[in-house]
Design a protein around this motif. Sequence first.
Motif, PDB file in Angstrom:
ATOM      1  N   SER A 297       4.748  -9.765   5.872  1.00 23.21           N
ATOM      2  CA  SER A 297       5.984  -8.981   5.919  1.00 23.21           C
ATOM      3  C   SER A 297       5.743  -7.498   5.698  1.00 23.21           C
ATOM      4  CB  SER A 297       6.967  -9.491   4.848  1.00 23.21           C
ATOM      5  OG  SER A 297       6.399  -9.357   3.560  1.00 23.21           O
ATOM      6  N   ALA A 298       4.484  -7.113   5.571  1.00 19.37           N
ATOM      7  CA  ALA A 298       4.159  -5.711   5.281  1.00 19.37           C
ATOM      8  C   ALA A 298       3.522  -5.040   6.482  1.00 19.37           C
ATOM      9  CB  ALA A 298       3.221  -5.628   4.085  1.00 19.37           C
ATOM     10  N   ILE A 299       3.628  -3.730   6.523  1.00 19.53           N
ATOM     11  CA  ILE A 299       2.984  -2.914   7.549  1.00 19.53           C
ATOM     12  C   ILE A 299       1.986  -1.997   6.854  1.00 19.53           C
ATOM     13  CG2 ILE A 299       3.327  -1.156   9.316  1.00 19.53           C
ATOM     14  CD1 ILE A 299       6.115  -2.280   9.760  1.00 19.53           C
ATOM     15  N   SER A 300       0.747  -1.984   7.343  1.00 17.42           N
ATOM     16  CA  SER A 300      -0.292  -1.138   6.755  1.00 17.42           C
ATOM     17  C   SER A 300      -0.399   0.163   7.533  1.00 17.42           C
ATOM     18  CB  SER A 300      -1.644  -1.854   6.767  1.00 17.42           C
ATOM     19  OG  SER A 300      -1.610  -2.991   5.927  1.00 17.42           O
ATOM     20  N   LEU A 301      -0.641   1.236   6.806  1.00 13.07           N
ATOM     21  CA  LEU A 301      -0.808   2.565   7.403  1.00 13.07           C
ATOM     22  C   LEU A 301      -2.136   3.136   6.944  1.00 13.07           C
ATOM     23  CD1 LEU A 301       0.283   5.211   8.787  1.00 13.07           C
ATOM     24  CD2 LEU A 301       1.182   5.822   6.536  1.00 13.07           C
ATOM     25  N   TYR A 302      -2.958   3.582   7.883  1.00 15.46           N
ATOM     26  CA  TYR A 302      -4.210   4.259   7.566  1.00 15.46           C
ATOM     27  C   TYR A 302      -4.286   5.519   8.407  1.00 15.46           C
ATOM     28  CZ  TYR A 302      -5.655   1.762  11.804  1.00 15.46           C
ATOM     29  OH  TYR A 302      -5.721   1.256  13.086  1.00 15.46           O
ATOM     30  N   THR A 303      -4.857   6.579   7.865  1.00 17.32           N
ATOM     31  CA  THR A 303      -4.920   7.852   8.572  1.00 17.32           C
ATOM     32  C   THR A 303      -6.343   8.393   8.548  1.00 17.32           C
ATOM     33  OG1 THR A 303      -4.555   9.417   6.751  1.00 17.32           O
ATOM     34  CG2 THR A 303      -2.614   8.285   7.627  1.00 17.32           C
ATOM     35  N   SER A 304      -6.585   9.406   9.359  1.00 20.93           N
ATOM     36  CA  SER A 304      -7.928   9.965   9.493  1.00 20.93           C
ATOM     37  C   SER A 304      -8.282  10.944   8.385  1.00 20.93           C
ATOM     38  CB  SER A 304      -8.063  10.666  10.851  1.00 20.93           C
ATOM     39  OG  SER A 304      -7.034  11.620  11.020  1.00 20.93           O
ATOM     40  N   SER A 305      -7.357  11.195   7.466  1.00 20.09           N
ATOM     41  CA  SER A 305      -7.613  12.199   6.436  1.00 20.09           C
ATOM     42  C   SER A 305      -7.673  11.629   5.020  1.00 20.09           C
ATOM     43  CB  SER A 305      -6.537  13.293   6.473  1.00 20.09           C
ATOM     44  OG  SER A 305      -5.249  12.731   6.301  1.00 20.09           O
ATOM     45  N   THR A 306      -7.622  10.303   4.882  1.00 20.12           N
ATOM     46  CA  THR A 306      -7.679   9.698   3.551  1.00 20.12           C
ATOM     47  C   THR A 306      -8.340   8.333   3.632  1.00 20.12           C
ATOM     48  OG1 THR A 306      -6.374   8.907   1.672  1.00 20.12           O
ATOM     49  CG2 THR A 306      -5.365   8.742   3.841  1.00 20.12           C
ATOM     50  N   ASP A 307      -8.955   7.905   2.529  1.00 20.90           N
ATOM     51  CA  ASP A 307      -9.578   6.586   2.447  1.00 20.90           C
ATOM     52  C   ASP A 307      -8.638   5.566   1.825  1.00 20.90           C
ATOM     53  OD1 ASP A 307     -11.903   7.639   3.523  1.00 20.90           O
ATOM     54  OD2 ASP A 307     -12.750   8.121   1.568  1.00 20.90           O
ATOM     55  N   THR A 308      -7.402   5.929   1.647  1.00 22.69           N
ATOM     56  CA  THR A 308      -6.399   5.024   1.087  1.00 22.69           C
ATOM     57  C   THR A 308      -5.665   4.289   2.199  1.00 22.69           C
ATOM     58  OG1 THR A 308      -6.076   6.484  -0.820  1.00 22.69           O
ATOM     59  CG2 THR A 308      -4.354   4.868  -0.378  1.00 22.69           C
TER      60      THR A 308
END
Length: 218
Positions: free
Chosen positions: A46-57
Amino acid sequence: GLPNGDVKLKIYDIDKEQIVSKHLGTNPAIEDRIVSNNKNISSYESAISLYTSSTDTIYQIKKNTLIAKYVLDFKNKPRPRGFLETLPLMPRGYQVLLESGYPSSPLSWEENTESIYFRFARNNKFYYNIHDKKTLSSIMCTSNISDNFFMGIDIEPVGNLKNQFILSIDPGNIAMIRNHYKNNNQSDKIKYPSKFKDLLESVEADQNALLAIVTIKN
């Protein structure tokens, strides 16, 4: 929105027909120096994950809020704090990052009930990782998944189903490899798995992608 604008994520409520929350303000000192991911969002249960190119979180979106779910810990050679801000502007910045020996932020991320798959770059190589959530053990390699069923084409998870991953196979690559051998009178070198022989012989480049559902086994 992603990747442009004043924030990386805006949550839009369809029923209210309005933006209900904004998260992760952009940092021009970083955003102008590294390449943004083509895909930044994946879903799991039920969750959506978000990852970006500027953080390791890795963040998760739940009920219009954003929480930090995972942090990638590169213990052998962590990227120094503030390093991204010292890179030259794009397109040179991302290349300098790859050559620096420091890891990039995650370039892909998929999670199911048992495993996490993610990819990052370092020293001009891609690193592919499968992390077992139960044993907390990981498998890492610098070669992509070359399957034995679809003519050895490199593939990568694009989604998940419970304890399985969904792989997307480009029919254009299958047709290109098949026609290459046929045009050079080398059809005998094509090794078709018996269960997929009819499919692989008939698929054409302009058809929809093939989806394979796989289970990761230790």
